[in-house]
Scaffold this active site. Structure first.
Site, PDB file in Angstrom:
ATOM      1  N   HIS A  47      -0.628 -10.393 -14.529  1.00  0.00           N
ATOM      2  CA  HIS A  47      -0.629 -11.788 -14.186  1.00  0.00           C
ATOM      3  C   HIS A  47       0.609 -12.424 -15.154  1.00  0.00           C
ATOM      4  O   HIS A  47       0.905 -13.497 -14.827  1.00  0.00           O
ATOM      5  CB  HIS A  47      -1.557 -12.636 -14.375  1.00  0.00           C
ATOM      6  CG  HIS A  47      -3.009 -11.942 -13.676  1.00  0.00           C
ATOM      7  ND1 HIS A  47      -3.797 -11.155 -14.256  1.00  0.00           N
ATOM      8  CD2 HIS A  47      -3.347 -12.559 -12.177  1.00  0.00           C
ATOM      9  CE1 HIS A  47      -4.832 -10.908 -13.051  1.00  0.00           C
ATOM     10  NE2 HIS A  47      -4.294 -11.566 -12.139  1.00  0.00           N
ATOM     11  N   ASP A  94     -10.115  25.647 -43.726  1.00  0.00           N
ATOM     12  CA  ASP A  94     -10.157  26.800 -43.189  1.00  0.00           C
ATOM     13  C   ASP A  94      -8.972  27.892 -43.658  1.00  0.00           C
ATOM     14  O   ASP A  94      -8.145  27.833 -42.465  1.00  0.00           O
ATOM     15  CB  ASP A  94     -10.491  26.923 -41.713  1.00  0.00           C
ATOM     16  CG  ASP A  94     -10.855  28.150 -41.199  1.00  0.00           C
ATOM     17  OD1 ASP A  94     -10.538  29.449 -41.873  1.00  0.00           O
ATOM     18  OD2 ASP A  94     -11.476  28.290 -40.118  1.00  0.00           O
ATOM     19  N   HIS A 148      -9.428  31.598 -41.521  1.00  0.00           N
ATOM     20  CA  HIS A 148      -8.845  32.181 -40.035  1.00  0.00           C
ATOM     21  C   HIS A 148      -7.380  32.534 -40.251  1.00  0.00           C
ATOM     22  O   HIS A 148      -7.054  33.433 -39.066  1.00  0.00           O
ATOM     23  CB  HIS A 148      -9.110  30.833 -39.219  1.00  0.00           C
ATOM     24  CG  HIS A 148      -8.017  30.203 -39.043  1.00  0.00           C
ATOM     25  ND1 HIS A 148      -7.812  29.331 -40.062  1.00  0.00           N
ATOM     26  CD2 HIS A 148      -6.838  29.739 -38.278  1.00  0.00           C
ATOM     27  CE1 HIS A 148      -6.574  28.546 -39.888  1.00  0.00           C
ATOM     28  NE2 HIS A 148      -5.886  28.875 -38.774  1.00  0.00           N
ATOM     29  N   HIS A 179      -3.712  34.186 -36.793  1.00  0.00           N
ATOM     30  CA  HIS A 179      -2.303  34.090 -36.845  1.00  0.00           C
ATOM     31  C   HIS A 179      -1.417  35.475 -36.927  1.00  0.00           C
ATOM     32  O   HIS A 179      -0.365  35.288 -37.335  1.00  0.00           O
ATOM     33  CB  HIS A 179      -1.911  33.035 -37.717  1.00  0.00           C
ATOM     34  CG  HIS A 179      -2.448  31.592 -37.497  1.00  0.00           C
ATOM     35  ND1 HIS A 179      -2.259  31.127 -36.269  1.00  0.00           N
ATOM     36  CD2 HIS A 179      -3.185  30.718 -38.031  1.00  0.00           C
ATOM     37  CE1 HIS A 179      -2.976  29.762 -36.203  1.00  0.00           C
ATOM     38  NE2 HIS A 179      -3.559  29.598 -37.416  1.00  0.00           N
ATOM     39  N   ASP A 193      -4.524  29.048 -32.250  1.00  0.00           N
ATOM     40  CA  ASP A 193      -5.705  27.940 -32.703  1.00  0.00           C
ATOM     41  C   ASP A 193      -6.146  27.472 -31.609  1.00  0.00           C
ATOM     42  O   ASP A 193      -7.473  27.501 -31.532  1.00  0.00           O
ATOM     43  CB  ASP A 193      -5.135  26.688 -33.563  1.00  0.00           C
ATOM     44  CG  ASP A 193      -4.697  27.172 -35.031  1.00  0.00           C
ATOM     45  OD1 ASP A 193      -5.488  28.040 -35.632  1.00  0.00           O
ATOM     46  OD2 ASP A 193      -3.924  26.734 -35.738  1.00  0.00           O
TER      47      ASP A 193
END
Lengths: 453, 173
Positions: A112, A214, A217, A222, A370
């Protein structure tokens, strides 16, 4: 407001994370009611990263972002300050600004035509005399302002909760670790222009917790990126990561980080990051950083991962930073950026753009794997039995270390101490604990059983 | 199509692009890489939602963040990764289908051509993941070696997405 979990004997939120964060009920990743409560109790009360100051250098520069699922506009003002307000018109709730970023003289709602100045003041209502008879109080009907805005190292944060501690207190001991990235030279930092944005169908906590805690991991998830980056004549044994390091759990408020700490510095990563960046971080360009931060933070801490609770994560040295925006219990948006020191040589800034884009972001050879893990964790949780099956976050419980060189609670770098800190703080917020209560270090942070909250 | 380019050349370019797409869809990544010139720049800029007034700022520039900005070594690293046995985002591999259409050619100097095409990439992954990528590709093709074969000297892919609606771009355009 009434809250069934607040202060009373109901420990259901705390129990969802096994009391001390060491055993996770998967409901926290999938449950719709828990998610709605999370938007209120976690995202509605915590300090949230909004923007880096370099994204909005001039008057009227703005970025459009989110606090949880609430869209907000973050705008640079004439006096250099930053204002953030809900990206929602107060007339019928239309999104005021539908672009990602830009430079604005004002914001006009397309529905508006209500118009707001760059500080979010309602300055124009069409037909104000004819339709509203001059009776609308424009000062009262601007978009809702984010009441608290504060900066740390040019990182702009916002918070809805007037009762929250100030940003400096909230960050606390984590600042010492953040400075490895955000105050490396003392000259400040800037973003390489642009934001990667993508969608991962997983709960935001999987990512935020991983970045907090972490290191475990990394060598496996990786591995492909490390192997692929080795020179043609290298053997996999050349992908030799440092064995020494530590993990930090913030005594309060859920932050965490972990890292290698080795006299070898970043040399182990030269094949992925390239010679220019490694020389910048630990070689010929690094004397100023050592002078500013000391040998440990200026050169030896490497491979660092970090989360400022709840959803702001980064990788010092690699200098990737990201926000995990929640999109329902089953989905998040990742907004990822790359930071450089303002006084870094041009070739170093260029190297960051080239090499880190290849490693992290939408197509990053580290990043991809990931996402693969989190998506499958989430998909498995469609089951009935899988949702009844608790998950183990007990690594290193009771094995904090006395390491005087590091602030906060410290453990070995392969640990879930920071994950427990993350989940325990999350649960206490979800239980509606006051900031006074939240500021108390939980007994179990030191490996002792939680005596109840 | 530019009428300075003869039908045979146009047909040859089209065939080259279709063969290239087949190499990607069939997982012959080493052969795909061999189509690129040693000085390749493989560039996929980030797109942002901008007002019409700022439309010229939609795509990130060459000094800004990009989805890809790879030289030959960069592409090679990505392809080597796929063969490591640990590239979880592509093992099991994505099933892709590259559709290339609306091909337009313009002759450049030194026996090079600018080839603009539309690309639609369908990806199916694991049990039920389905992604679509849509974009405009601008390639610079070069006659290499004197054998008359083409090589890709530059590729820019202008995606039609701002927010990328998938967990990763582990494939190629």
């Amino acid at each position: 407001m009434p809250n069934p979990y607040s202060g009373g004997p109901d420990r259901s939120m705390i129990d969802l994370v096994g009391g001390d964060g060491g055993e996770i009920n998967p409901a926290i990743y999938v449950d719709e009611d828990i998610y709605r409560r999370e938007l209120e109790q976690v995202f509605g009360r915590s300090w949230l990263f909004l923007a880096h100051g370099s994204q909005i250098p001039e008057t009227g520069d703005f970025v459009s972002t989110y606090m949880g699922e609430d869209p907000v506009l973050v705008v640079r003002q004439k006096d250099g300050s930053v204002v953030a307000f809900l990206n929602q018109c107060r007339h019928r709730g239309m999104r005021i600004c539908r672009t990602d970023c830009g430079k604005a003289r004002s914001f006009t709602c397309s529905y508006h035509g209500w118009a707001y100045d760059i500080s979010g003041r309602l300055v124009h209502v069409p037909l104000e005399q004819e339709a509203y008879h001059g009776e609308i109080d424009k000062d009262a009907w601007g978009p809702v302002r984010v009441p608290r805005i504060a900066s740390f190292r040019n990182l702009i944060f916002g918070c809805w909760d007037e009762a929250a501690p100030d940003l400096e207190t909230y960050i606390g001991d984590a600042a010492w670790y953040m400075d490895v990235m955000f105050d490396r030279s003392g000259a400040g930092s800037e973003l390489i222009s642009g934001v990667h944005k993508w969608v991962i169908p997983c709960n935001w906590k999987l990512a935020a917790e991983q970045f907090a805690s972490d290191m475990y991991h990394a060598p496996y998830s990786h591995l492909s990126a490390v192997l692929a980056s080795l020179p043609d004549d290298a053997s996999p044994a050349d992908a030799d990561w440092p064995q020494e390091g530590a993990q930090f759990r913030a005594p309060r408020f859920g932050h965490g980080t972990g890292f290698f700490a080795s006299e070898r510095g970043w040399e182990f990563n030269v094949n992925t990051m390239g010679r220019t960046i490694v020389d910048y971080l630990a070689g010929k360009y690094s004397d100023a950083a050592v002078q500013h931060l000391g040998e440990l933070r200026g050169r030896q801490i490497t491979g660092q991962h970090m989360t400022i609770f709840p959803n702001f994560s980064f990788l010092p040295g690699i200098n990737a930073l990201r926000v995990w925006h929640p999109r329902g219990p089953q989905e998040m948006e990742v907004w990822s950026m790359i930071l450089v020191d303002s006084d870094a040589p041009d070739e170093v800034k260029a190297a960051y753009r080239d090499r880190i884009t290849r490693m992290f972001g939408t197509s990053g050879i580290f990043e991809q794997d990931d996402g693969e893990n989190w998506v499958e964790v989430q998909r498995v949780l469609r089951g009935h039995k899988t949702r009844q099956t608790s998950l183990n976050a007990s690594m290193g419980k009771g094995h904090t270390e006395d390491r005087s060189e590091y602030p906060g609670i410290v453990s070995g770098m392969f640990s879930e101490e920071a994950a427990r800190g993350f989940y325990q703080h999350w649960a206490r917020m979800m239980a509606g604990q006051s900031w006074e209560e939240l500021a108390q270090e939980p007994a179990s942070a030191c490996g002792k059983p939680d005596s109840g909250s | 199509m530019n009428n300075r380019i003869d039908v045979e050349t146009a047909r040859e370019v089209e065939e080259f692009l279709f063969d290239e797409a087949a190499l990607l869809d069939d997982g012959h990544f080493d052969e795909w890489l061999a189509l690129f010139a040693p000085d390749i720049r493989y560039f996929v800029p980030v797109r942002t939602t901008r007002s019409a007034r700022e439309r010229d700022k939609e795509f990130s520039g060459t000094a800004e963040l990009a989805h890809f900005d790879d030289d030959y070594e960069g592409l090679k690293t990505r392809i080597r990764r796929l063969a490591t046995g640990f590239a979880w985002a592509e093992d099991p591999p994505s099933r892709t289908r590259h559709f290339v259409s609306n091909i337009r050619l313009r002759a450049l100097e030194n026996d090079e051509f600018e080839v603009t095409s539309n690309t639609l990439v369908y990806r199916s992954r694991l049990e039920r993941q389905v992604d679509m990528f849509s974009g405009k590709r601008v390639d610079r093709l070069r006659r290499s070696g004197g054998g008359g074969k083409f090589e890709i000297a530059a590729r820019t892919v202008y995606l039609d997405h701002t927010l990328i609606l998938t967990n990763s771009i582990s494939i190629f355009f």
